[in-house]
Design a protein around this motif. Structure first.
Motif, PDB file in Angstrom:
ATOM      1  N   PHE A  19       0.839  -1.030   0.085  1.00 57.64           N
ATOM      2  CA  PHE A  19      -0.167  -0.166  -0.068  1.00 57.64           C
ATOM      3  C   PHE A  19       0.961   1.296   0.040  1.00 57.64           C
ATOM      4  O   PHE A  19       1.663   1.368   0.819  1.00 57.64           O
ATOM      5  CB  PHE A  19      -0.899   0.156   1.212  1.00 57.64           C
ATOM      6  N   ASP A  20       0.752   2.036  -1.043  1.00 63.23           N
ATOM      7  CA  ASP A  20       1.401   3.240  -1.335  1.00 63.23           C
ATOM      8  C   ASP A  20       0.870   4.396  -0.369  1.00 63.23           C
ATOM      9  O   ASP A  20      -0.167   5.065  -0.915  1.00 63.23           O
ATOM     10  CB  ASP A  20       1.742   3.688  -2.672  1.00 63.23           C
ATOM     11  N   ILE A  21       1.475   4.659   0.878  1.00 62.88           N
ATOM     12  CA  ILE A  21       0.607   5.504   1.611  1.00 62.88           C
ATOM     13  C   ILE A  21       0.565   6.971   0.729  1.00 62.88           C
ATOM     14  O   ILE A  21      -0.617   7.652   1.108  1.00 62.88           O
ATOM     15  CB  ILE A  21       1.241   5.714   3.021  1.00 62.88           C
ATOM     16  N   ASN A  22       1.780   7.369   0.628  1.00 65.31           N
ATOM     17  CA  ASN A  22       1.656   8.784  -0.071  1.00 65.31           C
ATOM     18  C   ASN A  22       0.869   8.993  -1.230  1.00 65.31           C
ATOM     19  O   ASN A  22       0.235  10.344  -1.616  1.00 65.31           O
ATOM     20  CB  ASN A  22       3.158   9.166  -0.559  1.00 65.31           C
ATOM     21  N   ARG A  23       0.365   7.976  -1.936  1.00 71.80           N
ATOM     22  CA  ARG A  23      -0.232   8.270  -3.308  1.00 71.80           C
ATOM     23  C   ARG A  23      -1.756   8.027  -2.869  1.00 71.80           C
ATOM     24  O   ARG A  23      -2.762   8.077  -3.877  1.00 71.80           O
ATOM     25  CB  ARG A  23       0.235   7.510  -4.286  1.00 71.80           C
ATOM     26  N   SER A  24      -2.186   7.653  -1.856  1.00 68.84           N
ATOM     27  CA  SER A  24      -3.545   7.263  -1.432  1.00 68.84           C
ATOM     28  C   SER A  24      -4.568   8.298  -1.721  1.00 68.84           C
ATOM     29  O   SER A  24      -4.394   9.564  -1.325  1.00 68.84           O
ATOM     30  CB  SER A  24      -3.423   6.605  -0.002  1.00 68.84           C
ATOM     31  N   ARG A  25      -5.651   8.111  -2.270  1.00 63.93           N
ATOM     32  CA  ARG A  25      -6.943   8.886  -2.329  1.00 63.93           C
ATOM     33  C   ARG A  25      -7.779   8.683  -1.444  1.00 63.93           C
ATOM     34  O   ARG A  25      -8.783   9.276  -1.432  1.00 63.93           O
ATOM     35  CB  ARG A  25      -7.359   9.098  -3.895  1.00 63.93           C
ATOM     36  N   GLY A  26      -7.571   7.502  -0.802  1.00 67.11           N
ATOM     37  CA  GLY A  26      -8.602   6.914   0.229  1.00 67.11           C
ATOM     38  C   GLY A  26      -8.292   7.535   1.781  1.00 67.11           C
ATOM     39  O   GLY A  26      -9.052   7.546   2.428  1.00 67.11           O
ATOM     40  N   LEU A  27      -7.295   8.221   1.683  1.00 63.91           N
ATOM     41  CA  LEU A  27      -6.876   8.692   3.150  1.00 63.91           C
ATOM     42  C   LEU A  27      -6.733  10.109   2.790  1.00 63.91           C
ATOM     43  O   LEU A  27      -5.993  10.933   1.799  1.00 63.91           O
ATOM     44  CB  LEU A  27      -5.383   8.238   3.626  1.00 63.91           C
ATOM     45  N   ASN A  28      -7.158  11.126   3.883  1.00 62.42           N
ATOM     46  CA  ASN A  28      -7.057  12.556   3.772  1.00 62.42           C
ATOM     47  C   ASN A  28      -5.583  12.659   4.374  1.00 62.42           C
ATOM     48  O   ASN A  28      -4.770  11.931   4.980  1.00 62.42           O
ATOM     49  CB  ASN A  28      -7.883  13.359   4.124  1.00 62.42           C
ATOM     50  N   ARG A  74      -4.276  14.479   6.845  1.00 58.54           N
ATOM     51  CA  ARG A  74      -4.041  14.216   8.143  1.00 58.54           C
ATOM     52  C   ARG A  74      -4.065  12.684   8.624  1.00 58.54           C
ATOM     53  O   ARG A  74      -3.226  12.380   9.393  1.00 58.54           O
ATOM     54  CB  ARG A  74      -5.270  14.856   8.960  1.00 58.54           C
ATOM     55  N   GLU A  75      -4.870  11.929   7.727  1.00 62.64           N
ATOM     56  CA  GLU A  75      -4.809  10.578   8.148  1.00 62.64           C
ATOM     57  C   GLU A  75      -3.246   9.897   7.544  1.00 62.64           C
ATOM     58  O   GLU A  75      -2.799   9.076   8.323  1.00 62.64           O
ATOM     59  CB  GLU A  75      -6.048   9.839   7.429  1.00 62.64           C
ATOM     60  N   ILE A  76      -2.981  10.512   6.585  1.00 61.91           N
ATOM     61  CA  ILE A  76      -1.778   9.965   6.087  1.00 61.91           C
ATOM     62  C   ILE A  76      -0.509  10.318   6.834  1.00 61.91           C
ATOM     63  O   ILE A  76       0.163   9.364   7.134  1.00 61.91           O
ATOM     64  CB  ILE A  76      -1.336  10.761   4.771  1.00 61.91           C
ATOM     65  N   ASN A  77      -0.624  11.287   7.711  1.00 60.50           N
ATOM     66  CA  ASN A  77       0.578  11.854   8.699  1.00 60.50           C
ATOM     67  C   ASN A  77       0.218  11.121   9.946  1.00 60.50           C
ATOM     68  O   ASN A  77       1.251  10.498  10.386  1.00 60.50           O
ATOM     69  CB  ASN A  77       0.474  13.380   8.949  1.00 60.50           C
ATOM     70  N   ARG A  78      -0.870  10.741  10.373  1.00 62.57           N
ATOM     71  CA  ARG A  78      -1.207   9.872  11.533  1.00 62.57           C
ATOM     72  C   ARG A  78      -0.579   8.348  11.098  1.00 62.57           C
ATOM     73  O   ARG A  78       0.008   7.828  11.834  1.00 62.57           O
ATOM     74  CB  ARG A  78      -2.600   9.727  11.795  1.00 62.57           C
ATOM     75  N   VAL A  79      -0.749   7.778   9.848  1.00 58.96           N
ATOM     76  CA  VAL A  79      -0.392   6.601   9.748  1.00 58.96           C
ATOM     77  C   VAL A  79       1.106   6.652   9.566  1.00 58.96           C
ATOM     78  O   VAL A  79       1.797   5.528  10.206  1.00 58.96           O
ATOM     79  CB  VAL A  79      -0.858   6.141   8.101  1.00 58.96           C
ATOM     80  N   TRP A  80       1.819   7.480   9.107  1.00 57.84           N
ATOM     81  CA  TRP A  80       3.331   7.458   8.978  1.00 57.84           C
ATOM     82  C   TRP A  80       3.862   7.608  10.295  1.00 57.84           C
ATOM     83  O   TRP A  80       4.777   6.931  10.677  1.00 57.84           O
ATOM     84  CB  TRP A  80       3.709   8.922   8.390  1.00 57.84           C
ATOM     85  N   LYS A  81       2.956   8.434  11.390  1.00 55.48           N
ATOM     86  CA  LYS A  81       3.583   8.510  12.648  1.00 55.48           C
ATOM     87  C   LYS A  81       3.501   7.233  13.327  1.00 55.48           C
ATOM     88  O   LYS A  81       4.494   6.721  13.934  1.00 55.48           O
ATOM     89  CB  LYS A  81       2.897   9.580  13.374  1.00 55.48           C
ATOM     90  N   VAL A  82       2.241   6.598  13.405  1.00 55.18           N
ATOM     91  CA  VAL A  82       1.949   5.273  14.133  1.00 55.18           C
ATOM     92  C   VAL A  82       2.719   4.227  13.479  1.00 55.18           C
ATOM     93  O   VAL A  82       3.107   3.271  14.310  1.00 55.18           O
ATOM     94  CB  VAL A  82       0.501   5.193  14.193  1.00 55.18           C
ATOM     95  N   LEU A  83       2.815   3.866  12.230  1.00 58.14           N
ATOM     96  CA  LEU A  83       3.398   2.782  11.373  1.00 58.14           C
ATOM     97  C   LEU A  83       4.633   3.039  10.700  1.00 58.14           C
ATOM     98  O   LEU A  83       4.861   2.044   9.924  1.00 58.14           O
ATOM     99  CB  LEU A  83       2.198   2.408  10.518  1.00 58.14           C
ATOM    100  N   LYS A  84       5.453   3.954  11.373  1.00 56.40           N
ATOM    101  CA  LYS A  84       6.703   4.422  10.770  1.00 56.40           C
ATOM    102  C   LYS A  84       7.717   3.027  10.622  1.00 56.40           C
ATOM    103  O   LYS A  84       8.430   2.933   9.642  1.00 56.40           O
ATOM    104  CB  LYS A  84       7.394   5.299  11.391  1.00 56.40           C
ATOM    105  N   ASN A  85       7.545   2.155  11.467  1.00 56.43           N
ATOM    106  CA  ASN A  85       8.415   0.793  11.604  1.00 56.43           C
ATOM    107  C   ASN A  85       8.050  -0.045  10.454  1.00 56.43           C
ATOM    108  O   ASN A  85       8.806  -1.117  10.262  1.00 56.43           O
ATOM    109  CB  ASN A  85       8.426   0.304  12.771  1.00 56.43           C
ATOM    110  N   ARG A 140      -7.328   5.352  14.930  1.00 57.22           N
ATOM    111  CA  ARG A 140      -7.916   5.459  16.217  1.00 57.22           C
ATOM    112  C   ARG A 140      -7.492   6.749  16.987  1.00 57.22           C
ATOM    113  O   ARG A 140      -6.428   6.667  17.365  1.00 57.22           O
ATOM    114  CB  ARG A 140      -8.083   4.512  17.034  1.00 57.22           C
ATOM    115  N   PRO A 141      -8.197   7.528  17.202  1.00 52.37           N
ATOM    116  CA  PRO A 141      -7.795   8.543  18.227  1.00 52.37           C
ATOM    117  C   PRO A 141      -7.238   8.226  19.532  1.00 52.37           C
ATOM    118  O   PRO A 141      -7.867   7.386  20.194  1.00 52.37           O
ATOM    119  CB  PRO A 141      -8.925   9.523  18.437  1.00 52.37           C
ATOM    120  N   GLN A 142      -6.057   8.645  19.818  1.00 47.09           N
ATOM    121  CA  GLN A 142      -5.614   8.451  21.130  1.00 47.09           C
ATOM    122  C   GLN A 142      -6.169   9.314  22.362  1.00 47.09           C
ATOM    123  O   GLN A 142      -6.263  10.482  21.929  1.00 47.09           O
ATOM    124  CB  GLN A 142      -4.150   8.627  21.210  1.00 47.09           C
TER     125      GLN A 142
END
Length: 103
Positions: free
Chosen positions: A36-45, A47-58, A96-98
């Motif tokens: 899944f190419d996060i940066n090219r996703s049209r299904g995530l806004n 803010r959501e892309i940044n959140r995914v990067w932050k939480v799933l960076k590993n 999911r909001p923390q």
């Protein structure tokens, strides 16, 4: 997150599973990698892309691809379903909001 758009953006790679299983394992490509190419996703806004990067960076490689693998089942279809289910579980958990800490 627009789940239907995200589903269309998923790519799959298939290869032979490792481990025991007899001759069947040596000739059938049952291992599944979901890409899944996060940066090219049209299904995530954004803010959501940044959140995914932050939480799933590993779990994200240098190219911005999130990879989920499945090889426990003996069927490519079942492994594909397993990888997809795991992906959406991971994505849901990341988005999911923390709860705020009370200090």
């Amino acid at each position: 997150m627009d789940k239907s758009k995200v589903e269309k953006e998923l790519d799959y790679r298939f290869s032979r599973s490792s481990g025991s299983g007899g001759q069947h394992v040596n000739k059938v490509e049952t291992r599944v990698e979901l890409l899944f190419d996060i940066n090219r996703s049209r299904g995530l806004n954004p803010r959501e892309i940044n959140r995914v990067w932050k939480v799933l960076k590993n779990r994200i490689n240098k190219e911005g691809i999130l990879i989920v693998t499945a090889q426990a089942k003996r069927s490519q279809i079942l492994n594909k379903k397993e990888a997809t289910d795991r992906f959406f579980k991971l994505l849901g958990k990341a988005l999911r909001p923390q709860p705020r800490r009370k200090g």
